[in-house]
Design a protein around this motif. Structure first.
Motif, PDB file in Angstrom:
ATOM      1  N   GLY A  95      -0.829  21.125 -28.131  1.00 55.04           N
ATOM      2  CA  GLY A  95       0.559  21.471 -28.414  1.00 55.04           C
ATOM      3  C   GLY A  95       0.793  22.953 -28.590  1.00 55.04           C
ATOM      4  N   LYS A  96       2.010  23.281 -28.963  1.00 55.10           N
ATOM      5  CA  LYS A  96       2.411  24.663 -29.209  1.00 55.10           C
ATOM      6  C   LYS A  96       2.130  25.018 -30.669  1.00 55.10           C
ATOM      7  CE  LYS A  96       5.997  24.623 -25.709  1.00 55.10           C
ATOM      8  NZ  LYS A  96       7.407  24.830 -25.410  1.00 55.10           N
ATOM      9  N   GLN A  99       4.777  24.562 -33.238  1.00 57.72           N
ATOM     10  CA  GLN A  99       5.085  23.183 -33.617  1.00 57.72           C
ATOM     11  C   GLN A  99       3.936  22.547 -34.395  1.00 57.72           C
ATOM     12  OE1 GLN A  99       6.066  21.985 -29.549  1.00 57.72           O
ATOM     13  NE2 GLN A  99       8.089  21.400 -30.298  1.00 57.72           N
ATOM     14  N   VAL A 103       3.812  21.010 -38.685  1.00 55.65           N
ATOM     15  CA  VAL A 103       3.420  19.624 -38.952  1.00 55.65           C
ATOM     16  C   VAL A 103       2.190  19.602 -39.852  1.00 55.65           C
ATOM     17  CG1 VAL A 103       2.570  17.475 -37.928  1.00 55.65           C
ATOM     18  CG2 VAL A 103       4.461  18.713 -36.849  1.00 55.65           C
ATOM     19  N   LEU A 141      11.062  22.095 -37.280  1.00 51.49           N
ATOM     20  CA  LEU A 141      10.247  23.006 -36.450  1.00 51.49           C
ATOM     21  C   LEU A 141       9.394  22.250 -35.439  1.00 51.49           C
ATOM     22  CD1 LEU A 141       9.137  25.643 -39.094  1.00 51.49           C
ATOM     23  CD2 LEU A 141      10.413  26.097 -37.005  1.00 51.49           C
ATOM     24  N   ALA A 142       9.061  21.015 -35.748  1.00 50.99           N
ATOM     25  CA  ALA A 142       8.201  20.221 -34.861  1.00 50.99           C
ATOM     26  C   ALA A 142       8.954  19.639 -33.680  1.00 50.99           C
ATOM     27  CB  ALA A 142       7.527  19.105 -35.655  1.00 50.99           C
ATOM     28  N   LEU A 143      10.288  19.683 -33.737  1.00 51.36           N
ATOM     29  CA  LEU A 143      11.055  19.159 -32.616  1.00 51.36           C
ATOM     30  C   LEU A 143      10.750  19.956 -31.353  1.00 51.36           C
ATOM     31  CD1 LEU A 143      14.520  18.620 -34.350  1.00 51.36           C
ATOM     32  CD2 LEU A 143      12.848  16.869 -33.698  1.00 51.36           C
ATOM     33  N   PRO A 144      10.818  19.331 -30.200  1.00 45.86           N
ATOM     34  CA  PRO A 144      10.542  20.050 -28.949  1.00 45.86           C
ATOM     35  C   PRO A 144      11.381  21.310 -28.826  1.00 45.86           C
ATOM     36  CG  PRO A 144      10.828  17.712 -28.536  1.00 45.86           C
ATOM     37  CD  PRO A 144      11.196  17.945 -29.976  1.00 45.86           C
ATOM     38  N   ILE A 145      10.731  22.374 -28.388  1.00 39.26           N
ATOM     39  CA  ILE A 145      11.403  23.671 -28.240  1.00 39.26           C
ATOM     40  C   ILE A 145      12.152  23.713 -26.926  1.00 39.26           C
ATOM     41  CG2 ILE A 145      11.016  26.163 -28.020  1.00 39.26           C
ATOM     42  CD1 ILE A 145       8.622  25.830 -29.870  1.00 39.26           C
TER      43      ILE A 145
END
Length: 145
Positions: A95-96, A99, A103, A141-145
């Motif tokens: 992941g990024k 993000q 989490v 913040l964890a939502l898709p960018i």
């Protein structure tokens, strides 16, 4: 200056800064490396750095002076740390960083809950509100960018 070095807030802020750098450096470092091997390299570096620091500061302690209960919980803490690092590096590889790190910080919520349940600590309503806000911020913040 001595007051700063004995302030838990200063050390906690240092922890946050270095944790942030850990995510950035790790994300760059694992680009072409297996995440489990990367965790191993990180662990060896930490072990060597801590051995050097203990030596320079004269803080080695004879193993026989450590109570059995402390050994048990330090070993459990080490196992939990290792598992956390393995999961964290794998998540960073997939992941990024912007993000994954938030989490990972959901651990703040778990620490608060576990501290109340297992350590008998108490949090004020304002502290619980802060815990909920941290959780909400981490999820946003964890939502898709």
């Amino acid at each position: 200056m001595k007051g700063l070095l004995t302030s838990w807030q200063v050390w906690a802020l240092g922890s946050a800064v270095f944790a942030a750098l850990t995510a950035i450096f790790a994300k760059i470092g694992i680009a072409e490396v297996n995440s489990d091997f990367a965790t191993f390299v990180r662990t060896v570096v930490i072990l060597l750095a801590l051995a050097l620091m203990l030596t320079l500061m004269g803080n080695w302690q004879a193993p026989g002076t450590v109570p059995a209960r402390s050994w048990i919980f330090l070993i459990l803490s080490g196992l939990a740390t290792g598992a956390s690092w393995l999961c964290y590096f794998r998540a960073l590889q997939i992941g990024k960083a912007a993000q994954v790190a938030p989490v990972d910080k959901l651990s703040v919520i778990l620490v608060a809950v576990f501290a109340v349940l297992f350590l008998g600590e108490q949090l004020s309503p304002a502290h619980w509100l802060a815990v909920v806000m941290i959780g909400g911020g981490a999820l946003l913040l964890a939502l898709p960018i």
